[in-house]
Design a protein around this motif. Sequence first.
Motif, PDB file in Angstrom:
ATOM      1  N   THR A   9       0.795  -1.085  -0.038  1.00 26.85           N
ATOM      2  CA  THR A   9      -0.019  -0.153   0.215  1.00 26.85           C
ATOM      3  C   THR A   9       0.589   1.429  -0.145  1.00 26.85           C
ATOM      4  O   THR A   9       1.946   1.244   0.727  1.00 26.85           O
ATOM      5  CB  THR A   9      -0.958   0.157   1.181  1.00 26.85           C
ATOM      6  OG1 THR A   9      -0.115  -0.206   2.362  1.00 26.85           O
ATOM      7  CG2 THR A   9      -1.969  -1.099   1.221  1.00 26.85           C
ATOM      8  N   TYR A  18      -3.786  -0.268  -2.014  1.00 25.97           N
ATOM      9  CA  TYR A  18      -2.879  -1.365  -2.292  1.00 25.97           C
ATOM     10  C   TYR A  18      -2.805  -1.436  -3.647  1.00 25.97           C
ATOM     11  O   TYR A  18      -3.697  -1.311  -4.722  1.00 25.97           O
ATOM     12  CB  TYR A  18      -3.741  -2.661  -1.686  1.00 25.97           C
ATOM     13  CG  TYR A  18      -3.040  -3.785  -2.104  1.00 25.97           C
ATOM     14  CD1 TYR A  18      -1.941  -4.630  -1.355  1.00 25.97           C
ATOM     15  CD2 TYR A  18      -3.331  -4.556  -3.108  1.00 25.97           C
ATOM     16  CE1 TYR A  18      -1.325  -5.524  -1.682  1.00 25.97           C
ATOM     17  CE2 TYR A  18      -2.778  -5.624  -3.493  1.00 25.97           C
ATOM     18  CZ  TYR A  18      -1.732  -6.264  -2.517  1.00 25.97           C
ATOM     19  OH  TYR A  18      -1.082  -7.382  -3.176  1.00 25.97           O
ATOM     20  N   SER A  40     -11.955  -6.938  -6.208  1.00 24.97           N
ATOM     21  CA  SER A  40     -10.356  -6.713  -5.900  1.00 24.97           C
ATOM     22  C   SER A  40      -9.405  -7.069  -7.067  1.00 24.97           C
ATOM     23  O   SER A  40      -9.932  -7.594  -7.980  1.00 24.97           O
ATOM     24  CB  SER A  40      -9.981  -7.275  -4.644  1.00 24.97           C
ATOM     25  OG  SER A  40      -9.791  -8.591  -4.432  1.00 24.97           O
ATOM     26  N   ASP A  61      -6.230  -2.090  -5.968  1.00 19.80           N
ATOM     27  CA  ASP A  61      -7.586  -2.449  -5.299  1.00 19.80           C
ATOM     28  C   ASP A  61      -8.133  -0.878  -5.032  1.00 19.80           C
ATOM     29  O   ASP A  61      -7.601  -0.205  -4.546  1.00 19.80           O
ATOM     30  CB  ASP A  61      -7.021  -2.880  -3.842  1.00 19.80           C
ATOM     31  CG  ASP A  61      -7.130  -4.320  -4.207  1.00 19.80           C
ATOM     32  OD1 ASP A  61      -7.305  -5.128  -4.992  1.00 19.80           O
ATOM     33  OD2 ASP A  61      -6.564  -4.903  -3.064  1.00 19.80           O
ATOM     34  N   GLY A  66     -10.869  -4.677  -1.311  1.00 21.79           N
ATOM     35  CA  GLY A  66      -9.446  -5.529  -1.365  1.00 21.79           C
ATOM     36  C   GLY A  66      -8.755  -4.951  -0.042  1.00 21.79           C
ATOM     37  O   GLY A  66      -9.220  -5.017   0.948  1.00 21.79           O
ATOM     38  N   LYS A  67      -7.284  -4.754  -0.286  1.00 21.63           N
ATOM     39  CA  LYS A  67      -6.453  -4.382   0.565  1.00 21.63           C
ATOM     40  C   LYS A  67      -6.298  -3.127   1.051  1.00 21.63           C
ATOM     41  O   LYS A  67      -5.447  -2.353   1.689  1.00 21.63           O
ATOM     42  CB  LYS A  67      -5.136  -5.006   0.606  1.00 21.63           C
ATOM     43  CG  LYS A  67      -5.349  -6.705   0.559  1.00 21.63           C
ATOM     44  CD  LYS A  67      -4.075  -7.318   0.412  1.00 21.63           C
ATOM     45  CE  LYS A  67      -4.110  -8.895   0.269  1.00 21.63           C
ATOM     46  NZ  LYS A  67      -2.870  -9.349  -0.279  1.00 21.63           N
ATOM     47  N   SER A  68      -7.066  -1.895   0.248  1.00 17.56           N
ATOM     48  CA  SER A  68      -6.980  -0.709   0.058  1.00 17.56           C
ATOM     49  C   SER A  68      -7.413  -0.145   1.570  1.00 17.56           C
ATOM     50  O   SER A  68      -8.444  -0.679   2.146  1.00 17.56           O
ATOM     51  CB  SER A  68      -7.422  -0.059  -0.975  1.00 17.56           C
ATOM     52  OG  SER A  68      -6.727   0.038  -2.094  1.00 17.56           O
ATOM     53  N   PRO A 186     -12.054 -10.255   1.739  1.00 13.23           N
ATOM     54  CA  PRO A 186     -12.152  -8.664   1.790  1.00 13.23           C
ATOM     55  C   PRO A 186     -13.516  -8.339   2.667  1.00 13.23           C
ATOM     56  O   PRO A 186     -13.395  -7.437   3.225  1.00 13.23           O
ATOM     57  CB  PRO A 186     -12.496  -8.149   0.415  1.00 13.23           C
ATOM     58  CG  PRO A 186     -11.983  -9.179  -0.447  1.00 13.23           C
ATOM     59  CD  PRO A 186     -12.250 -10.472  -0.024  1.00 13.23           C
TER      60      PRO A 186
END
Length: 279
Positions: A9, A18, A40, A61, A66-68, A186
């Motif tokens: 990120t 991310y 994602s 993302d 997702g991982k954001s 997620p």
Amino acid sequence: MEEATFSGTEPINGTDVYYEYYKHESSRETLVLLHGFLSSTFSFRRLIPLLKTEFNVVSVDLPPFGKSGKSSQFVYSYENLAKTVIQLSEKLSFEKVTLVGHSMGGQIVLNVAHSKPELVDQAVLLCSSGYMKKMKPHLIFSSYIPFFYLYVKLYLQRSGVKQNLKNVVHDHSMIDDEMLYGYLSPFLEDDIFRALTRMIRDREGDLPPAALKRIETPCLLIWGEHDRVVPLHIGKRLNNDLKNSKLVVLKDTGHLVPEERPEDVLQHIKRFMKTAESV
């Protein structure tokens, strides 16, 4: 999943974004991949290994997915998400990119092409959303109710990941445990539902026909013949409103074309980019 040159990120536009960057040793072409709603970078897992043998590839993302970051302060409008993609491209020193967007990601691609056309060499729209209006006022008003995010969570839980996947792929036999978990993971924390509540408020609706008609970027539209989420008639309408576009329809395919037809998508992208270069 393939190993990325970089994955992690970065602080962009007031949130953590991310992304995965697959750097090609000789290609000068960079493709930036933008996924759809409730998805994602995972949705490009079958396409990335093919693309990265030919191009530099960045898969993002989009916040809050997702991982954001899932900040409740971030403005989740399409205009601001487009600005986030532009700022990430600037941070990575990209002067020109080909944007590839699936579903909602396609609408973000169009927003970038509309607001900063000099960045976008070509656009690839995979079953792109189009012509959706802003959320109805009563739903926006409801989003301010304390704990409304729990209603959002309950609604999504009731529809279920498996049922949602059955809605987006034509061949249900491809739905396996890896796919189910990849799309579910997620949504195991409550932060995403708080952010989605904010998104209900912020989403301003898709670009109107007048704005679409001003976009001069070469656009390739790839559609699944049996898309039940964004039906083919939306693709045909977009193809009509975008002045420099081409529509390709994939037989026996639903909405999730990067999962269902990665090889076909790769070939159409390569052909399109070669044609655009020679113009």
